[in-house]
Motif scaffolding. Structure first.
Motif, mmCIF file in Angstrom:
data_model
loop_
_atom_site.group_PDB
_atom_site.id
_atom_site.type_symbol
_atom_site.label_atom_id
_atom_site.label_comp_id
_atom_site.label_asym_id
_atom_site.label_seq_id
_atom_site.Cartn_x
_atom_site.Cartn_y
_atom_site.Cartn_z
ATOM 1 N N GLU A 157 -3.763 1.367 -6.189
ATOM 2 C CA GLU A 157 -3.643 2.778 -5.838
ATOM 3 C C GLU A 157 -4.544 3.579 -6.784
ATOM 4 O O GLU A 157 -4.398 3.495 -8.005
ATOM 5 C CB GLU A 157 -2.189 3.229 -5.984
ATOM 6 N N PRO A 159 0.836 -1.202 0.000
ATOM 7 C CA PRO A 159 0.000 0.000 0.000
ATOM 8 C C PRO A 159 0.866 1.244 0.000
ATOM 9 O O PRO A 159 1.932 1.279 0.617
ATOM 10 C CB PRO A 159 -0.802 -0.129 1.299
ATOM 11 N N ASN A 160 0.383 2.273 -0.694
ATOM 12 C CA ASN A 160 1.203 3.468 -0.829
ATOM 13 C C ASN A 160 0.446 4.696 -0.332
ATOM 14 O O ASN A 160 0.543 5.056 0.822
ATOM 15 C CB ASN A 160 1.622 3.628 -2.293
ATOM 16 N N LYS A 161 -0.386 5.260 -1.195
ATOM 17 C CA LYS A 161 -1.094 6.481 -0.813
ATOM 18 C C LYS A 161 -2.320 6.160 0.018
ATOM 19 O O LYS A 161 -2.662 5.012 0.249
ATOM 20 C CB LYS A 161 -1.477 7.259 -2.072
ATOM 21 N N CYS A 185 -5.707 3.504 -1.225
ATOM 22 C CA CYS A 185 -5.043 2.311 -1.736
ATOM 23 C C CYS A 185 -5.816 1.115 -1.191
ATOM 24 O O CYS A 185 -5.892 0.924 0.018
ATOM 25 C CB CYS A 185 -3.599 2.290 -1.254
ATOM 26 N N TRP A 202 -2.193 -4.397 -4.213
ATOM 27 C CA TRP A 202 -3.064 -3.274 -3.881
ATOM 28 C C TRP A 202 -3.321 -2.424 -5.132
ATOM 29 O O TRP A 202 -2.509 -2.409 -6.069
ATOM 30 C CB TRP A 202 -2.422 -2.393 -2.816
#
Length: 622
Positions: free
Chosen positions: A437, A415-417, A420, A435
């Motif tokens: 995004e 997961p990033n932002k 997500c 995931w």
């Protein structure tokens, strides 16, 4: 009440070894039972010298001793006996010793952890027929395959273990196995044993030979012992939920078999008129009816209240030690965001449906929430989410003034932002966690003809369908139609971090190491919890990979961490990590969380004076 814990290890490999046992070289038994062989003569002389047999002329007594476990212990494993021989027979004896030692090596982590005066350790090579014979133990370590009737009755073995736990006081259970193919049976076992995952662990024997095996066993046991009441409560809750689901299914089936065909006809006619997919609506009715029945179960509500009271009283966070739970949790969360319906492959022929049929078929060709990925699915692939409002997915779609709306995204392996969402693992051939995004700032809005051409030319393939309420949330973020955007509650939100350690060993400069693998940064997941007091997030390293991280840090820190126990280190990772930008300290060790990888170098720089310190830095990927 005695504080000594009763521990038992059950494994057929603990049977006393003989030269006739499985795995022994048959040539040893052949030579030692051949009275005319040189090996037999030398063995007789060794036995006579050490007075292991009263009457050296009694051949029957000699043969009985040679085929006994006493012979293996007192003669065969002794170096001075092995050195009487050379050539092939000497090698056979060495190989036999290796077989014996290797069988016992897998138990060394258990012998070490449970070998202190705080434990009463028993060993047996036979599994009791009745589970009642094991209910007095606090810790049970059992081989899955023990050469008895349970070897071919895996479900019955699971029920056996479950009965041991429920009839006893929910002991800590370790199941071990040397057979990799039993990995596929783990889920079956858990379902039929009906013990919560916090109550027992399934471990391969090959994993017990790793350097971190003792650490793993120690940490798992300490958590199991501490979480005994939680284990019982969660097991009872899950059992009650299982019964409620079964009863709900029975009630739904009763309704289904009593529905008139005319009702189905009416439903189809109304849905067709509104251009709403029949399958989507019908399944929604079924699941809503199942949920209605679950909500009506008073026994289930009682079980939920019980487990809630236990959870609310658990101030300590509990870690995961199971690699299987990652997938289960991920798919639980993914089901909140995606429907389970299999999507059809998009082809040029399907997108080029005639104008007469297009308005009717558009909801099947490009359903609301359809997720597309460019090319073959891989990390970094560009994605599109279909967000055209449903009232436009009708016969109006053929008008040039009506645009199809797609929002862009990207496939990630962590997961990033903020926005997500976890993807179902079954969309990946390797069943890996991925995931999606979502970038609401990147929008494609074209008439049907242009969009269909774009999808074909860029080789987009359908993956899954995002749930309508999630798509509406994406649209809300896109068009900012609300002063306060509605967002779904994130019950399983994680953040990806990298790890560096800076080691100052009585020096002003640090040895800086990355937690990586083949020169690639290994990302880890930290669980995010809301903090009611400060309104800030707290971070907790609860993923099973924390064992590997602890072991890696200790291996690279020399004796700097000798005063900080594994358990204390784990306690920091799971419940005492500082908030972003802050620092926590314990026994020559500093822990830091940074929200930007670019800030890491600042905390790895040279110190003004010599220090003995290990600085563990978690830095967030942006």
């Amino acid at each position: 009440m005695s504080s000594v814990k009763k521990v038992i290890i059950l494994d057929d490999d603990l049977a006393e070894p003989t030269i006739m046992m499985e795995g022994a070289n048959e040539k040893i038994a052949h030579f030692l039972n051949d009275q005319g062989s040189k090996e037999f003569t030398e063995t007789i002389q060794y036995i006579e010298k050490n007075e292991f047999v009263n009457d050296i002329d009694d051949i029957d007594a000699i043969q009985t001793f040679v085929n006994s476990s006493d012979f293996v212990e007192k003669v065969l494993l002794k170096d001075d006996y092995k050195n009487l021989f050379d050539g092939a027979f000497h090698e056979h004896l060495k190989d036999f010793s290796d077989v014996i030692n290797n069988r016992l090596n897998v138990f060394k982590p258990f012998f070490t952890v449970f070998g202190s005066e705080n434990f009463q350790l028993s060993k047996t090579h036979k599994r009791p027929v009745s589970p009642d014979e094991l209910t007095s133990y606090d810790v049970i370590i059992m081989d899955i395959m023990m050469g008895d009737s349970f070897d071919s009755e895996f479900i019955k073995l699971a029920e056996y273990i479950g009965n041991v736990c429920r009839r006893g006081n929910y002991p800590s259970v370790f199941l071990i196995s040397s057979r990799d193919e039993l990995d596929d049976e783990k889920e079956t076992f858990r379902v039929n044993a009906k013990i919560s995952s916090i109550g027992f662990s399934i471990i391969k024997k090959s994993d017990l030979l790793h350097d971190n095996a003792e650490l793993t066993i120690q940490l798992i046991y300490e958590q199991m012992n501490k979480a005994r009441s939680s284990n019982k409560s969660l097991s009872e809750f899950t059992n009650q939920l299982e019964l409620a689901i079964k009863q709900s299914t029975i009630n739904v089936l009763k309704s289904l078999w009593n529905i008139d065909y005319s009702y189905i006809q009416q439903m189809y006619a109304c849905l067709d008129n509104e251009n709403v997919p029949f399958a989507e609506h019908f399944l929604n009715i079924i699941t809503s009816n199942m949920l209605f029945n679950l909500e009506a179960s008073s026994s289930l509500h009682t079980a939920i209240s019980d487990v809630k009271s236990i959870i609310s009283g658990d101030a300590e966070r509990f870690c995961s030690y199971s690699k299987d739970s990652d997938i289960a949790i991920h798919n639980f969360e993914a089901s909140l965001h995606f429907v389970g319906t299999k999507t059809e492959d998009i082809t040029c022929a399907s997108l080029c449906t005639s104008t007469d049929q297009l308005g009717k078929e558009i909801v099947n060709i490009l359903p609301f929430g359809l997720l597309l990925a460019e090319g073959n699915l891989s990390v970094g692939s560009r994605a599109l989410i279909h967000c055209t409002q449903q009232c436009d997915l009708s016969r109006n779609i053929i008008k040039s003034s009506i645009n199809l709306i797609f929002v862009e995204g990207r496939i990630l392996n962590y997961p990033n932002k903020e926005f997500c969402i976890p993807l179902p693992t079954n969309i990946s051939k390797t069943n890996q966690r991925l995931w999606l995004e979502v970038d609401s700032k990147k929008v494609l809005a074209w008439p049907y003809s242009g969009m269909s051409r774009y999808i074909i030319e860029n080789k987009f393939k359908s993956l899954s369908i995002v749930r309508p309420d999630v798509v509406r949330q994406i649209r809300s973020n896109l068009f900012q139609q609300m002063s306060r955007r509605e967002e779904s509650v994130k019950t399983g939100h994680n953040a990806s971090f990298g790890i560096k350690i800076a080691i100052y060993n009585n020096s002003t400069t640090a040895v800086v190491l990355d937690y990586n693998e083949t020169n690639d940064i290994r990302k880890i997941l930290l669980y995010e919890f809301p903090d009611q007091k400060s309104k800030e997030k707290t971070f907790h390293f609860l993923d099973h990979s924390h064992i590997d991280v602890i072991n890696w840090i200790y291996q690279n820190s020399g004796d700097l961490l000798k005063d900080l126990s594994f358990k204390a280190f784990e306690d920091i990772l799971k419940s005492k990590l500082p908030k972003i930008g802050k620092k926590a300290t314990a026994e020559k060790t500093e822990f830091m969380l940074l929200d930007d990888a670019d800030k890491v170098s600042e905390f790895c720089k040279a110190e003004k004076s010599k220090r003995k310190l290990v600085r563990v830095i978690f830095y967030k990927f942006n």
